[in-house]
Scaffold this motif. Sequence first.
Motif, PDB file in Angstrom:
ATOM      1  N   TYR A 219       0.829  -1.212   0.000  1.00  9.08           N
ATOM      2  CA  TYR A 219       0.000   0.000   0.000  1.00  9.08           C
ATOM      3  C   TYR A 219       0.864   1.263   0.000  1.00  9.08           C
ATOM      4  CZ  TYR A 219      -3.833  -3.158   1.322  1.00  9.08           C
ATOM      5  OH  TYR A 219      -4.770  -4.172   1.356  1.00  9.08           O
ATOM      6  N   THR A 220       1.926   1.252   0.812  1.00 11.65           N
ATOM      7  CA  THR A 220       2.793   2.435   0.867  1.00 11.65           C
ATOM      8  C   THR A 220       3.512   2.653  -0.458  1.00 11.65           C
ATOM      9  OG1 THR A 220       4.684   1.217   1.774  1.00 11.65           O
ATOM     10  CG2 THR A 220       3.136   2.166   3.352  1.00 11.65           C
ATOM     11  N   GLU A 221       3.894   1.552  -1.123  1.00  9.19           N
ATOM     12  CA  GLU A 221       4.570   1.678  -2.419  1.00  9.19           C
ATOM     13  C   GLU A 221       3.626   2.249  -3.476  1.00  9.19           C
ATOM     14  OE1 GLU A 221       7.861   1.327  -2.856  1.00  9.19           O
ATOM     15  OE2 GLU A 221       7.749   1.092  -0.675  1.00  9.19           O
ATOM     16  N   GLU A 222       2.368   1.822  -3.431  1.00  6.57           N
ATOM     17  CA  GLU A 222       1.369   2.350  -4.376  1.00  6.57           C
ATOM     18  C   GLU A 222       1.174   3.855  -4.162  1.00  6.57           C
ATOM     19  OE1 GLU A 222      -2.087   0.002  -3.600  1.00  6.57           O
ATOM     20  OE2 GLU A 222      -1.233  -1.834  -4.463  1.00  6.57           O
ATOM     21  N   LEU A 223       1.121   4.261  -2.893  1.00  6.23           N
ATOM     22  CA  LEU A 223       0.927   5.680  -2.581  1.00  6.23           C
ATOM     23  C   LEU A 223       2.131   6.507  -3.023  1.00  6.23           C
ATOM     24  CD1 LEU A 223       1.250   8.176  -0.306  1.00  6.23           C
ATOM     25  CD2 LEU A 223      -0.939   7.773  -1.432  1.00  6.23           C
ATOM     26  N   LYS A 224       3.327   6.004  -2.738  1.00  9.78           N
ATOM     27  CA  LYS A 224       4.546   6.729  -3.126  1.00  9.78           C
ATOM     28  C   LYS A 224       4.602   6.921  -4.641  1.00  9.78           C
ATOM     29  CE  LYS A 224       7.493   5.412   0.777  1.00  9.78           C
ATOM     30  NZ  LYS A 224       8.646   4.588   1.221  1.00  9.78           N
ATOM     31  N   ALA A 225       4.235   5.885  -5.382  1.00 11.05           N
ATOM     32  CA  ALA A 225       4.242   5.981  -6.847  1.00 11.05           C
ATOM     33  C   ALA A 225       3.222   7.018  -7.317  1.00 11.05           C
ATOM     34  CB  ALA A 225       3.935   4.619  -7.465  1.00 11.05           C
TER      35      ALA A 225
END
Length: 365
Positions: A219-225
């Motif tokens: 989830y955090t990786e999706e948000l960062k992207a």
Amino acid sequence: MGLQCGIVGLPNVGKSTLFNCLSNAKAQSANFPFCTIEPNVGVITVPDERLVTLEALVKPERVMPTTVEIVDIAGLVKGANKGEGLGNKFLANIRETDAIIHVLRCFDDDNITHVDVTVDPVRDKETIDTELQLKDLETVEARMLKAEKQGKTGDKTAKKTVEVLQRFKDLLLQGKSARQLELSKEEKELVSDMMLLTNKPILYVCNVDEASAKSGNKYTEELKANVANENAEVLVIAAAIESEIAELEEFEERQMFLEEMGLEESGVSKLIKAAYRLLNLETYFTAGKKEVRAWTFKSGTKAPGAAGVIHSDFERGFIRAEVIKYDDYVHYKTESACRDAGKIAQEGKEYVVQDGDVMHFKFNV
């Protein structure tokens, strides 16, 4: 200084839990929307390791850290721009803040209800973005009508204002935030009083589960992207862990807990420092036997303005500032040793104060 960061997010993402960790002001934290109706304001101490070092060197009677204000604003929902779910009140609370801390749920837990059923931080971010953008669009269009009328009378400033507002409108209609529009200093001044919600600087906080506290998760990786082009900082924090840390009385206990979790610094400490940066704030110090103290100033402030943070008389009667660089103070260990080494600079009214400066002000009123 009265500058505030507002914590926003959908209901049940962990805003109030995080706020409780930040502040002694205990907001309600419950598993239902709108448990925080009035915005809670916390005056939060800014952690600064330099103060600890100066205390050890000077051995003052007391130490005074600087602070930043954090406001816990109740959860937004779809339709807030039209007044849904107390939307008008919440949006007004955001308008009064200087920067936004957007908390996003990035953990799975069947026991905690999500207003949109599934966990999707990118969708949640876009939900709030849309509400704020629609409210800004309403503000921009109202101002355009007024400026266009003024422009018809030959008011050149009004015509320039309409041009800037049209650029804002085009951007907002594309589903983008006002902060993404690059403006000249002159253009910013034309619309500085509008207090657009999406023009405020923003920090994203991913609230994760314990296992993801160190490295994040999908989830955090999706948000960062998703926010990669926004030039915004993204922090990963486990609010549940921060709650446990907050209950520990001793500093040593907290450090041991962090070490066991594989963390170098608490999420709350990282968040406070990030909020301070978000508000474009820096710190200078005064150091004497009675007190070692941190003082807050806006980046780019000149010496008289920094003196005025202590007292308006200091600014009004400013003569000069004696400045020791923090690293020099630490190296030579005392003010007198710095003086002997020629490390105390005499600075005038045009000196731009730097973060970490140790200062004495000479003034006469």
